[in-house]
Design a protein around this motif. Structure first.
Motif, PDB file in Angstrom:
ATOM      1  N   ASP A 210      38.003   3.500  73.942  1.00 35.92           N
ATOM      2  CA  ASP A 210      38.539   3.816  75.494  1.00 35.92           C
ATOM      3  C   ASP A 210      38.809   5.878  75.645  1.00 35.92           C
ATOM      4  O   ASP A 210      38.517   6.445  74.430  1.00 35.92           O
ATOM      5  N   PHE A 211      39.054   6.644  76.892  1.00 31.22           N
ATOM      6  CA  PHE A 211      39.065   7.965  76.634  1.00 31.22           C
ATOM      7  C   PHE A 211      40.061   8.772  75.809  1.00 31.22           C
ATOM      8  O   PHE A 211      40.050   9.525  75.158  1.00 31.22           O
ATOM      9  N   ASN A 212      41.059   7.501  75.525  1.00 29.07           N
ATOM     10  CA  ASN A 212      42.215   8.239  74.034  1.00 29.07           C
ATOM     11  C   ASN A 212      41.846   8.052  72.832  1.00 29.07           C
ATOM     12  O   ASN A 212      41.815   9.324  72.235  1.00 29.07           O
ATOM     13  N   ARG A 228      28.432  -3.259  70.035  1.00 31.44           N
ATOM     14  CA  ARG A 228      28.726  -4.422  71.319  1.00 31.44           C
ATOM     15  C   ARG A 228      29.052  -3.326  71.707  1.00 31.44           C
ATOM     16  O   ARG A 228      30.078  -2.482  71.934  1.00 31.44           O
ATOM     17  N   GLY A 229      28.142  -3.954  73.149  1.00 34.01           N
ATOM     18  CA  GLY A 229      28.943  -3.518  73.747  1.00 34.01           C
ATOM     19  C   GLY A 229      29.995  -2.916  74.492  1.00 34.01           C
ATOM     20  O   GLY A 229      31.046  -2.289  74.732  1.00 34.01           O
ATOM     21  N   GLU A 230      30.617  -4.034  74.630  1.00 30.94           N
ATOM     22  CA  GLU A 230      32.233  -4.599  75.271  1.00 30.94           C
ATOM     23  C   GLU A 230      33.402  -3.902  74.087  1.00 30.94           C
ATOM     24  O   GLU A 230      34.706  -3.516  74.751  1.00 30.94           O
ATOM     25  N   ILE A 231      33.095  -3.117  72.685  1.00 24.16           N
ATOM     26  CA  ILE A 231      34.039  -2.000  71.964  1.00 24.16           C
ATOM     27  C   ILE A 231      34.185  -1.048  72.675  1.00 24.16           C
ATOM     28  O   ILE A 231      34.954  -0.421  72.515  1.00 24.16           O
ATOM     29  N   VAL A 232      33.019   0.069  73.737  1.00 23.78           N
ATOM     30  CA  VAL A 232      33.551   0.619  74.475  1.00 23.78           C
ATOM     31  C   VAL A 232      33.290   0.879  75.694  1.00 23.78           C
ATOM     32  O   VAL A 232      33.172  -0.106  76.653  1.00 23.78           O
ATOM     33  N   SER A 233      34.603   1.375  76.456  1.00 21.62           N
ATOM     34  CA  SER A 233      35.246   1.562  77.839  1.00 21.62           C
ATOM     35  C   SER A 233      34.362   2.091  78.232  1.00 21.62           C
ATOM     36  O   SER A 233      34.165   3.795  78.136  1.00 21.62           O
ATOM     37  N   LEU A 234      33.411   1.910  78.760  1.00 22.78           N
ATOM     38  CA  LEU A 234      32.641   2.738  79.975  1.00 22.78           C
ATOM     39  C   LEU A 234      33.410   3.922  80.913  1.00 22.78           C
ATOM     40  O   LEU A 234      33.359   5.008  81.066  1.00 22.78           O
ATOM     41  N   ALA A 235      34.352   3.573  81.388  1.00 21.90           N
ATOM     42  CA  ALA A 235      35.474   4.472  82.239  1.00 21.90           C
ATOM     43  C   ALA A 235      35.997   5.483  81.696  1.00 21.90           C
ATOM     44  O   ALA A 235      35.921   6.467  81.651  1.00 21.90           O
ATOM     45  N   ALA A 240      34.821  11.066  79.428  1.00 20.74           N
ATOM     46  CA  ALA A 240      34.834  11.582  77.990  1.00 20.74           C
ATOM     47  C   ALA A 240      33.772  12.394  78.609  1.00 20.74           C
ATOM     48  O   ALA A 240      33.574  13.965  78.185  1.00 20.74           O
ATOM     49  N   ILE A 241      32.163  11.976  78.777  1.00 18.44           N
ATOM     50  CA  ILE A 241      31.286  13.046  79.033  1.00 18.44           C
ATOM     51  C   ILE A 241      31.261  13.595  80.599  1.00 18.44           C
ATOM     52  O   ILE A 241      31.284  14.671  80.223  1.00 18.44           O
ATOM     53  N   GLU A 242      32.168  13.362  81.124  1.00 19.85           N
ATOM     54  CA  GLU A 242      33.241  14.456  82.481  1.00 19.85           C
ATOM     55  C   GLU A 242      33.887  15.219  81.989  1.00 19.85           C
ATOM     56  O   GLU A 242      33.624  16.500  82.414  1.00 19.85           O
ATOM     57  N   SER A 243      34.357  15.278  80.824  1.00 19.11           N
ATOM     58  CA  SER A 243      35.045  16.445  80.206  1.00 19.11           C
ATOM     59  C   SER A 243      34.655  17.221  79.100  1.00 19.11           C
ATOM     60  O   SER A 243      35.055  18.325  78.598  1.00 19.11           O
TER      61      SER A 243
END
Length: 312
Positions: A210-212, A228-235, A240-243
């Protein structure tokens, strides 16, 4: 021994099963209800990803001796329910590891060199050399979390690029060789330029990144996820991309891959990723080459044959 196949497989699946001494029943379009109604007749079951082998299904499978997963991940199998009944789980990561390693390289080089972004721009009549200045892979530190079949396949492809490869795998202690060095997450957070995930989806890894988690990296990073996609929180990833913490993300998998049936919040995140020039998105095809489609059959049936003949 009768074996039910409930997903599309490479054309030689029945031939291979017959040669192994099994009686195949190839029903790739069968729905879950249909499987539930007939599974008691079979000693073997071969699946891909559409079928969840859970307690309800296993309860009906009175004669089942093995479940063959045509691929690497087994997160759609209830391991506890199967192990409790001594039903063997067989998968075939050896069959698609090379395809996945090559796909990881494609995502990484595409991100570093703005290949997808610049292609879109040139097709639209935009000739922006400076805006598409890239990064060289040589001299970068690549961190792999998970060093099974898929992590090792990616590491093999990185040889010759003049980069350093660090590995963290909490279940292994012998990953270091002449090219790869096993280390701690602390060093990975400190030194990584590129971060690539090669771990299974479990209760422990779901939502792990996640972001943290991403914000622990000292440097700005490129992120690759072919696990697997569920490993990474898209939010968290979007944040993180925005920052600016994530310079670019190559995603072959998403938290929810049913993109025609997203919640409003999922749709918002998906649109952010789609419209970002810092992402490359592919539809869960990293291990899905023409060659791997056939190789998975060969690997899986060989394991089934060894299992039923009691060969270690």
């Amino acid at each position: 021994m009768k074996c039910l196949i409930v997903d599309y497989m490479y054309d030689n699946i029945e031939e291979l099963l017959l040669a192994a001494g099994l009686e195949p029943d190839y029903q790739p379009t069968i729905a879950r209800d249909g499987i539930m109604n007939i599974i008691h007749n079979y000693e073997g079951l071969i699946i891909r990803s559409k079928t969840r082998v859970d307690e309800a299904l296993v309860t009906q499978a009175k004669q089942l001796k093995f479940v063959g997963r045509a691929g690497a991940g087994i997160d759609n199998l209830d391991e506890e329910a199967l192990n409790r009944r001594n039903i063997k789980i067989l998968n075939a990561p050896e069959g698609n590891r090379n395809a996945l390693g090559e796909h990881c390289m494609g995502l990484l080089l595409g991100l570093l060199n703005n290949i997808v972004k610049s292609d879109r721009e040139v097709r639209s009549g935009v000739w922006d050399r400076e805006g598409n200045r890239g990064y060289e892979l040589s001299g970068k530190t690549i961190a792999l979390v998970g060093y099974g079949y898929m992590g090792t396949a990616f590491a093999e492809k990185l040889r010759g690029f003049g980069c350093e490869v660090l590995v963290f795998d909490k279940y292994k202690t012998d990953c270091t060789d002449d090219f790869v060095r096993q280390t701690s997450m602390g060093e990975i957070y400190e030194r990584a330029d590129i971060f690539s995930l090669h771990i299974p989806l479990t209760k422990e890894t779901r939502g792990l990144v996640d972001f943290n988690y991403i914000n622990k990296f000292r440097k700005k990073i490129f992120l690759i996820n072919t696990a697997r996609g569920e490993i990474v929180s898209l939010a968290g990833l979007c944040q993180a991309i925005e920052s600016g913490k994530v310079i670019g993300a190559g995603l072959d998998v998403l938290e929810n891959e049913k993109i025609s049936n997203l919640t409003s919040s999922e749709q918002k995140m998906f649109e952010y990723l789609v419209n970002s020039n810092k992402t490359i998105l592919t539809p869960h095809v990293a291990g899905w080459s023409y060659e791997s489609y056939e190789k998975i059959n060969n690997v899986l049936i060989d394991k089934i044959k060894r299992e039923i003949n009691g060969i270690q």
